[in-house]
Design an enzyme around this catalytic site. Sequence first.
Site, PDB file in Angstrom:
ATOM      1  N   SER A   1       2.810  10.375  -0.133  1.00 48.44           N
ATOM      2  CA  SER A   1       3.023  11.696   0.444  1.00 48.44           C
ATOM      3  C   SER A   1       3.783  12.556  -0.559  1.00 48.44           C
ATOM      4  CB  SER A   1       3.840  11.576   1.734  1.00 48.44           C
ATOM      5  OG  SER A   1       4.279  12.835   2.195  1.00 48.44           O
TER       6      SER A   1
ATOM      7  N   TYR B   1      11.450   8.233   5.377  1.00 46.87           N
ATOM      8  CA  TYR B   1      10.022   8.352   5.061  1.00 46.87           C
ATOM      9  C   TYR B   1       9.856   8.714   3.586  1.00 46.87           C
ATOM     10  CZ  TYR B   1       5.136   9.843   5.399  1.00 46.87           C
ATOM     11  OH  TYR B   1       3.777   9.981   5.214  1.00 46.87           O
TER      12      TYR B   1
END
Length: 259
Positions: A146, A156
């Site tokens: 990501s 994350y």
Amino acid sequence: MTSSATPAETSALITGATAGIGAEMARQLAEQGHNVILVARDDARLQARAAELQDRYGIRAEVLAADLAEDGGVAAVVARLADPSRPVEILVNNAGFGLLQSFAENDIADEKRHLKLHVETAMELTHAALQGMLERRSGRIINVASVAAFLPRETYSAAKAWLVSFSRWANIAYAARGVKVTAVCPGFTRTEFHDRMGMDKTVPPRWMWLEAERVVREGLADNARGKAVSVPTKRYKVLLAAARILPSRLVAGPPRRAK
């Protein structure tokens, strides 16, 4: 000698293959003529997806229902990747989920499951796939990371940063032995991902949202070219270039908001 296998002779294993980027990875790889092994938790959705791909593209689609946040599920996929009689030429580590709350507010059990799936599971599956790939001197590994990997955004970001760093190293280490490793780093993408975490999707502006078809198309092309990191679309390349010179507090962005 490097294998000259054609797509019809190769198999691609995709985790998180029933929706979003994983489903689109499976579709585009099937469209290219690769047989596919679809991995996710929901057997019914896997069966439906497999039937659709077989009917549409004339390839073989195998299903493997497994929870990759659990040791037993990981072991089942490792066994499939390690089967020398059914070699896997392409591995796509895509399975993942997000946590809506901040680190201090999350249950630590959820954080540990999150870390396991994004880091430990991807590492185990990559290790298993590499054994046959290096022996054949041919293989491709795609780790779906990501743009958050380059930004300070909770655990994350930390997990995806590990995946990017690992992919960069692995691509250097194994390219000369016929294996290409790429971390694909999309921005906000229209999938079930944000719905499942309960996020209000109106917070990011509309121009930041990408379609899975483009993310996958650019990611697969970059992997085929041997790039270690793929950031789909020019707009996100520009954003990341800016993020490198701006203060962290400015690029962290607003906190996620529930629906």
